[in-house]
Structure formats: C-alpha cells, structure tokens
Write a protein that holds these residues in place. Structure first.
Motif, PDB file in Angstrom:
ATOM      1  N   ARG A 110     -21.393  30.725  25.171  1.00  0.00           N
ATOM      2  CA  ARG A 110     -20.666  31.983  25.361  1.00  0.00           C
ATOM      3  C   ARG A 110     -19.283  31.867  24.734  1.00  0.00           C
ATOM      4  O   ARG A 110     -18.533  30.945  25.037  1.00  0.00           O
ATOM      5  CB  ARG A 110     -20.525  32.302  26.858  1.00  0.00           C
ATOM      6  N   ASP A 111     -18.949  32.807  23.835  1.00  0.00           N
ATOM      7  CA  ASP A 111     -17.603  32.922  23.286  1.00  0.00           C
ATOM      8  C   ASP A 111     -16.909  34.047  24.040  1.00  0.00           C
ATOM      9  O   ASP A 111     -17.259  35.224  23.880  1.00  0.00           O
ATOM     10  CB  ASP A 111     -17.644  33.247  21.785  1.00  0.00           C
ATOM     11  N   ASP A 123     -23.902  45.047  24.472  1.00  0.00           N
ATOM     12  CA  ASP A 123     -24.971  45.621  23.659  1.00  0.00           C
ATOM     13  C   ASP A 123     -26.343  45.482  24.324  1.00  0.00           C
ATOM     14  O   ASP A 123     -27.332  46.024  23.820  1.00  0.00           O
ATOM     15  CB  ASP A 123     -25.007  44.956  22.279  1.00  0.00           C
ATOM     16  N   LYS A 176     -19.477  37.105  23.297  1.00  0.00           N
ATOM     17  CA  LYS A 176     -20.649  36.919  22.442  1.00  0.00           C
ATOM     18  C   LYS A 176     -21.468  35.748  22.963  1.00  0.00           C
ATOM     19  O   LYS A 176     -20.925  34.682  23.260  1.00  0.00           O
ATOM     20  CB  LYS A 176     -20.228  36.677  20.992  1.00  0.00           C
ATOM     21  N   SER A 216     -24.835  33.092  22.804  1.00  0.00           N
ATOM     22  CA  SER A 216     -25.874  32.391  22.054  1.00  0.00           C
ATOM     23  C   SER A 216     -27.083  32.277  22.978  1.00  0.00           C
ATOM     24  O   SER A 216     -26.994  31.664  24.046  1.00  0.00           O
ATOM     25  CB  SER A 216     -25.381  30.998  21.637  1.00  0.00           C
ATOM     26  N   ASN A 266     -30.906  33.827  18.982  1.00  0.00           N
ATOM     27  CA  ASN A 266     -29.945  34.855  18.589  1.00  0.00           C
ATOM     28  C   ASN A 266     -28.559  34.392  19.007  1.00  0.00           C
ATOM     29  O   ASN A 266     -28.300  34.213  20.195  1.00  0.00           O
ATOM     30  CB  ASN A 266     -30.275  36.205  19.225  1.00  0.00           C
ATOM     31  N   ASP A 267     -27.677  34.217  18.022  1.00  0.00           N
ATOM     32  CA  ASP A 267     -26.353  33.666  18.296  1.00  0.00           C
ATOM     33  C   ASP A 267     -25.234  34.702  18.272  1.00  0.00           C
ATOM     34  O   ASP A 267     -24.058  34.356  18.349  1.00  0.00           O
ATOM     35  CB  ASP A 267     -26.013  32.576  17.263  1.00  0.00           C
ATOM     36  N   THR A 268     -25.575  35.980  18.151  1.00  0.00           N
ATOM     37  CA  THR A 268     -24.518  36.984  17.961  1.00  0.00           C
ATOM     38  C   THR A 268     -24.685  38.186  18.895  1.00  0.00           C
ATOM     39  O   THR A 268     -24.386  39.316  18.515  1.00  0.00           O
ATOM     40  CB  THR A 268     -24.513  37.489  16.507  1.00  0.00           C
ATOM     41  N   VAL A 269     -25.141  37.971  20.104  1.00  0.00           N
ATOM     42  CA  VAL A 269     -25.373  39.079  21.028  1.00  0.00           C
ATOM     43  C   VAL A 269     -24.132  39.306  21.884  1.00  0.00           C
ATOM     44  O   VAL A 269     -23.651  38.388  22.560  1.00  0.00           O
ATOM     45  CB  VAL A 269     -26.578  38.787  21.940  1.00  0.00           C
ATOM     46  N   ARG A 270     -23.603  40.538  21.863  1.00  0.00           N
ATOM     47  CA  ARG A 270     -22.533  40.902  22.794  1.00  0.00           C
ATOM     48  C   ARG A 270     -23.168  41.376  24.095  1.00  0.00           C
ATOM     49  O   ARG A 270     -24.175  42.082  24.092  1.00  0.00           O
ATOM     50  CB  ARG A 270     -21.666  42.026  22.238  1.00  0.00           C
ATOM     51  N   ASP A 298     -17.467  41.954  26.355  1.00  0.00           N
ATOM     52  CA  ASP A 298     -17.303  41.750  24.924  1.00  0.00           C
ATOM     53  C   ASP A 298     -17.559  40.302  24.511  1.00  0.00           C
ATOM     54  O   ASP A 298     -17.454  39.973  23.317  1.00  0.00           O
ATOM     55  CB  ASP A 298     -15.896  42.165  24.488  1.00  0.00           C
TER      56      ASP A 298
END
Length: 264
Positions: free
Chosen positions: A221-222, A185, A125, A127, A178-182, A123
């Motif tokens: 990475r978040d 996904d 996210k 960048s 792309n900064d919002t890829v989980r 999960d």
C-alpha cells in the motif's frame, strides 16, 4: 487570488461530497403523486437495471439532467438543509430519497466523499493479487458450495503474498496481479474492506457461481500524500483551464445549433 487561497485554507478538513441528484417539482395539488413517482424511481434505481444517470436524464427537472444529475464536488454548507442532512449521513454508493425540498422532492446518490486539502485513505494505491475460482458449467450446487468453502478457508489462512500462487494452484484458482489500484476506484463495499486489511491479508470471498468467486490479497500500500494549498500560479492555471473548457462547450453548442437542418 489571495482570498481564494485563504478560503481554501479555512476550509481545510471540511467534508466534500460528490453528489448526483434527481429533482421532481411538486405543487400542493400534486405533491402526493410526485412523491409516489419519486419512490417508484428510487425502487427502479435500487434494482440496478439502469445506472442513476439514466433516470436523472429521463426524469429530473433540474438543469443538471443533461449531465446525469451530477452536482460535482460540493460542501454541505452550500446545500439546502434537507439535502445537507442526508449527504452527511449517507455512505459512499448509497441512494437516498425521496427527500422533500422547496418546490418538490429529490433523490440523492453519493458517489464519493473527501476532505478538503486532507490526505484521504481512499487515495492510497494498492498492490493486489486477485484469486479467482471459476466453476465449470455442469457444477451442481453442492459441488460449488464445497469448492467455495475450500477457497474461503485457503484465502483466509494466507499470511503473505509469497505463497499466493502455490495456494491458488492447490485449489484450482487463477491469479492476476495489479499494482496500480486506488481504493476509491473499487466498488464501495470493497473500499471499506480494503481500508481495514493489513498487508498480507485477504479479503473475504465475493462473487457468484456464474462469474466466479474472487478474493483480493493486499501485497502493498502506497499511502496518499497530504493535501496542500495550491499557489497563485496553480490557481490561475486552473481558472484559465476552466475558461477554455467553457469556451469549448459554447462552441460545441453553437456547432450543434448550426448543424440543424430544417425540412419543409
């Protein structure tokens, strides 16, 4: 309500599997033929011409055929022994079968996996910077191989995102941010790769001469937040939403039934 919270707390850390199933009923008289049919369906699924859901709607004899065989999130303890054993040994994205179960055979597809109330690394996210090297239509095999090797060498030598554009320009590659890829996904194979990457590193190249060769550079990475037990108000809201969804499904079914026009 308290018992629900208690059960969730007791299940914390337990594996849950997001599964889809194709079930074929069999009797002792036709068991061999049904098994052969299941193997044929499995082979077709593995070829990838149609998604798993297509075959579930076409062939499954379970009530879940209407939803593409979707069993939803389920724990191994609630599955028949043979299916539980298969689920716990499968990798995300894997199809397994035919599995002999009571009354027939099943084909399983593991679409995702998680642990109850536990932070899942998938999960997180990311960048990313994606580098893509495309080949002109008249590129021959030798030229494509040479350019792909140069691309692989350049991306593996990257040690940070600050020079990605410069490196890409040097090898004729395009860059997309792309900064919002989980992680979950991404395709299953890429998930495993990205879980192991450190910030600033690049994935191995992937793709084809027709679609282009790509690599993903991890720029940040978040991490996923830890799971927590919902309070009684949140659970009540979820139950209310489930009831609303059920009523909506019933209404839709009634509308479809009433809309049937009979011709004589």
């Amino acid at each position: 309500m308290k018992s629900i919270i208690d059960r969730l707390q007791a299940a914390k850390g337990t594996d849950e599997f997001n599964l889809k199933e194709i079930y074929l009923a069999a009797t002792p008289a036709n068991s061999q033929q049904v098994y052969a049919n299941a193997k044929q369906i499995l082979q077709e699924i593995q070829k990838g011409a149609q998604p798993f859901e297509y075959y579930a709607r076409q062939f499954s004899e379970a009530s879940t055929r209407a939803v593409g065989g979707d069993l939803g999130w389920i724990r191994a303890a609630t599955l028949p022994g043979q299916l539980a054993e298969a689920a716990t040994t499968m990798q995300v994205g894997q199809v397994a079968g035919p599995i002999e179960v009571s009354g027939g055979y099943s084909i399983l597809y593991l679409t995702d996996k998680r642990q109850v109330l536990t932070a899942d690394p998938r999960d997180a996210k990311l960048s990313l910077k994606q580098l893509t090297l495309r080949f002109p239509p008249n590129t021959n095999q030798a030229q494509a191989s040479a350019r792909a090797q140069a691309f692989a060498k350049a991306t593996q030598e990257l040690r940070g995102c600050g020079t990605v554009e410069k490196v890409a320009a040097g090898i004729g590659a395009d860059v997309v941010d792309n900064d919002t890829v989980r992680i979950r996904d991404l395709p299953p194979q890429l998930q495993e790769v990205m879980l192991k990457l450190q910030v600033g590193e690049s994935s191995p190249p992937f793709g084809s001469a027709e679609q282009g060769v790509r690599a993903l550079v991890l720029c940040g990475r978040d991490e996923a937040a830890g799971g927590s037990v919902p309070n009684s108000e949140q659970i009540q809201g979820q139950l209310e939403q489930q009831r609303v969804n059920l009523r909506a499904q019933q209404k839709l079914r009634d509308l479809r039934r009433d809309a049937v026009v009979e011709y004589r």
